[in-house]
Design a protein around this motif. Sequence first.
Motif, PDB file in Angstrom:
ATOM      1  N   ASP A  98       0.819  -1.212   0.000  1.00 12.52           N
ATOM      2  CA  ASP A  98       0.000   0.000   0.000  1.00 12.52           C
ATOM      3  C   ASP A  98       0.858   1.270   0.000  1.00 12.52           C
ATOM      4  N   ASN A  99       2.140   1.109  -0.291  1.00 14.37           N
ATOM      5  CA  ASN A  99       3.114   2.203  -0.358  1.00 14.37           C
ATOM      6  C   ASN A  99       3.454   2.822   0.995  1.00 14.37           C
ATOM      7  N   SER A 100       2.990   2.222   2.086  1.00 10.55           N
ATOM      8  CA  SER A 100       3.427   2.689   3.395  1.00 10.55           C
ATOM      9  C   SER A 100       4.851   2.171   3.625  1.00 10.55           C
ATOM     10  N   ARG A 101       5.558   2.818   4.503  1.00 10.70           N
ATOM     11  CA  ARG A 101       6.960   2.459   4.714  1.00 10.70           C
ATOM     12  C   ARG A 101       7.077   1.311   5.712  1.00 10.70           C
ATOM     13  N   ALA A 102       7.879   0.370   5.371  1.00 11.48           N
ATOM     14  CA  ALA A 102       8.215  -0.725   6.274  1.00 11.48           C
ATOM     15  C   ALA A 102       9.709  -0.953   6.128  1.00 11.48           C
ATOM     16  N   THR A 103      10.352  -1.236   7.217  1.00 13.66           N
ATOM     17  CA  THR A 103      11.792  -1.470   7.162  1.00 13.66           C
ATOM     18  C   THR A 103      12.088  -2.859   7.667  1.00 13.66           C
ATOM     19  N   GLN A 104      12.659  -3.681   6.797  1.00 15.00           N
ATOM     20  CA  GLN A 104      13.093  -5.001   7.214  1.00 15.00           C
ATOM     21  C   GLN A 104      14.494  -4.869   7.784  1.00 15.00           C
ATOM     22  N   VAL A 105      14.668  -5.379   8.987  1.00 12.14           N
ATOM     23  CA  VAL A 105      15.975  -5.365   9.623  1.00 12.14           C
ATOM     24  C   VAL A 105      16.209  -6.768  10.167  1.00 12.14           C
ATOM     25  N   TYR A 106      17.270  -7.383   9.710  1.00 11.96           N
ATOM     26  CA  TYR A 106      17.578  -8.753  10.104  1.00 11.96           C
ATOM     27  C   TYR A 106      18.924  -8.748  10.814  1.00 11.96           C
ATOM     28  N   GLU A 139      24.643  -9.411  -1.569  1.00 13.76           N
ATOM     29  CA  GLU A 139      25.647  -8.447  -1.099  1.00 13.76           C
ATOM     30  C   GLU A 139      25.058  -7.050  -0.943  1.00 13.76           C
ATOM     31  N   SER A 140      24.114  -6.679  -1.793  1.00 15.65           N
ATOM     32  CA  SER A 140      23.523  -5.342  -1.726  1.00 15.65           C
ATOM     33  C   SER A 140      22.659  -5.158  -0.481  1.00 15.65           C
ATOM     34  N   LEU A 141      22.268  -6.242   0.178  1.00 13.15           N
ATOM     35  CA  LEU A 141      21.411  -6.152   1.356  1.00 13.15           C
ATOM     36  C   LEU A 141      22.175  -5.914   2.651  1.00 13.15           C
ATOM     37  N   PHE A 142      23.494  -6.130   2.606  1.00 10.29           N
ATOM     38  CA  PHE A 142      24.292  -5.896   3.813  1.00 10.29           C
ATOM     39  C   PHE A 142      24.257  -4.414   4.159  1.00 10.29           C
ATOM     40  N   ASP A 143      24.018  -4.139   5.416  1.00  7.15           N
ATOM     41  CA  ASP A 143      23.924  -2.789   5.975  1.00  7.15           C
ATOM     42  C   ASP A 143      22.710  -2.020   5.464  1.00  7.15           C
ATOM     43  N   ILE A 144      21.781  -2.707   4.814  1.00  8.00           N
ATOM     44  CA  ILE A 144      20.490  -2.121   4.442  1.00  8.00           C
ATOM     45  C   ILE A 144      19.378  -2.943   5.095  1.00  8.00           C
ATOM     46  N   VAL A 145      19.451  -4.259   4.949  1.00  4.82           N
ATOM     47  CA  VAL A 145      18.499  -5.179   5.562  1.00  4.82           C
ATOM     48  C   VAL A 145      19.224  -6.124   6.508  1.00  4.82           C
ATOM     49  N   LEU A 146      20.382  -6.609   6.091  1.00  9.80           N
ATOM     50  CA  LEU A 146      21.166  -7.568   6.879  1.00  9.80           C
ATOM     51  C   LEU A 146      22.215  -6.840   7.708  1.00  9.80           C
ATOM     52  N   PHE A 164      20.157   0.459  17.520  1.00  8.84           N
ATOM     53  CA  PHE A 164      20.589   0.038  16.195  1.00  8.84           C
ATOM     54  C   PHE A 164      19.511   0.363  15.160  1.00  8.84           C
ATOM     55  N   VAL A 165      18.271  -0.033  15.462  1.00  7.11           N
ATOM     56  CA  VAL A 165      17.168   0.224  14.530  1.00  7.11           C
ATOM     57  C   VAL A 165      16.967   1.727  14.355  1.00  7.11           C
ATOM     58  N   ASN A 166      17.021   2.465  15.432  1.00  5.12           N
ATOM     59  CA  ASN A 166      16.875   3.924  15.341  1.00  5.12           C
ATOM     60  C   ASN A 166      17.944   4.511  14.426  1.00  5.12           C
ATOM     61  N   VAL A 168      19.471   2.907  11.962  1.00  2.00           N
ATOM     62  CA  VAL A 168      19.129   2.483  10.596  1.00  2.00           C
ATOM     63  C   VAL A 168      18.055   3.403  10.012  1.00  2.00           C
ATOM     64  N   LEU A 169      17.031   3.685  10.805  1.00  2.00           N
ATOM     65  CA  LEU A 169      15.919   4.506  10.328  1.00  2.00           C
ATOM     66  C   LEU A 169      16.324   5.956  10.067  1.00  2.00           C
ATOM     67  N   ASN A 170      17.336   6.420  10.768  1.00  2.00           N
ATOM     68  CA  ASN A 170      17.763   7.816  10.629  1.00  2.00           C
ATOM     69  C   ASN A 170      18.892   8.002   9.639  1.00  2.00           C
ATOM     70  N   ASN A 171      19.331   6.959   8.986  1.00  2.00           N
ATOM     71  CA  ASN A 171      20.420   7.066   7.985  1.00  2.00           C
ATOM     72  C   ASN A 171      19.957   6.665   6.610  1.00  2.00           C
TER      73      ASN A 171
END
Length: 171
Positions: A98-106, A139-146, A164-166, A168-171
């Motif tokens: 629905d175009n709302s923002r979600a952030t996957q963090v693993y 490799e592209s997911l490191f430091d973005i999702v992984l 950590f999540v904060n 990620v969300l602020n960068n």
Amino acid sequence: IGTFFRNGPNSENAHLIIGTIEQPDLLKGEGIEIYKNFDNVTIYSGFKSIDEYMQSVFARGGSIALRDHYEWWAICKEHHTAGKLLFVHKKGINQNEDNSRATQVYFDDNLILSQYKENKQLIVDVRDIETLSPYSDIESLFDIVLFRAEAFDAIRDDDYFLKFVNNVLNN
């Protein structure tokens, strides 16, 4: 609580069992059928079914504890296509339908990019939920999702993951 059980590389061989952390013993020839004797368990089979359940949990908020299937990963010589399942929606890694923002963090303390580059060993099996195939550009997911979590720091700091999540969300 729940556990993953895998007994093959394909979608139909992936199961999420909610209500227990007990796992079949592959070396003894046990399989998914052991759960027929369990009370109050729900089995989600196949990548899409597992992802739909996970998305419903995320939509509600809160948390869930899931046991990975280490035995399967070890049998497969720690190959990235046998690790802990993570589904990525290519529509946008950080975008919901629905175009709302979600952030996957693993997080994992064993996420090591150099191991993946050298021999394709990785603790997580990243799947494109649309194709069910291994994600083509891990490799592209490191430091973005992984993200590699530092276990000692997490033990010492109760707010480690929140910070950590904060970040990620602020960068």
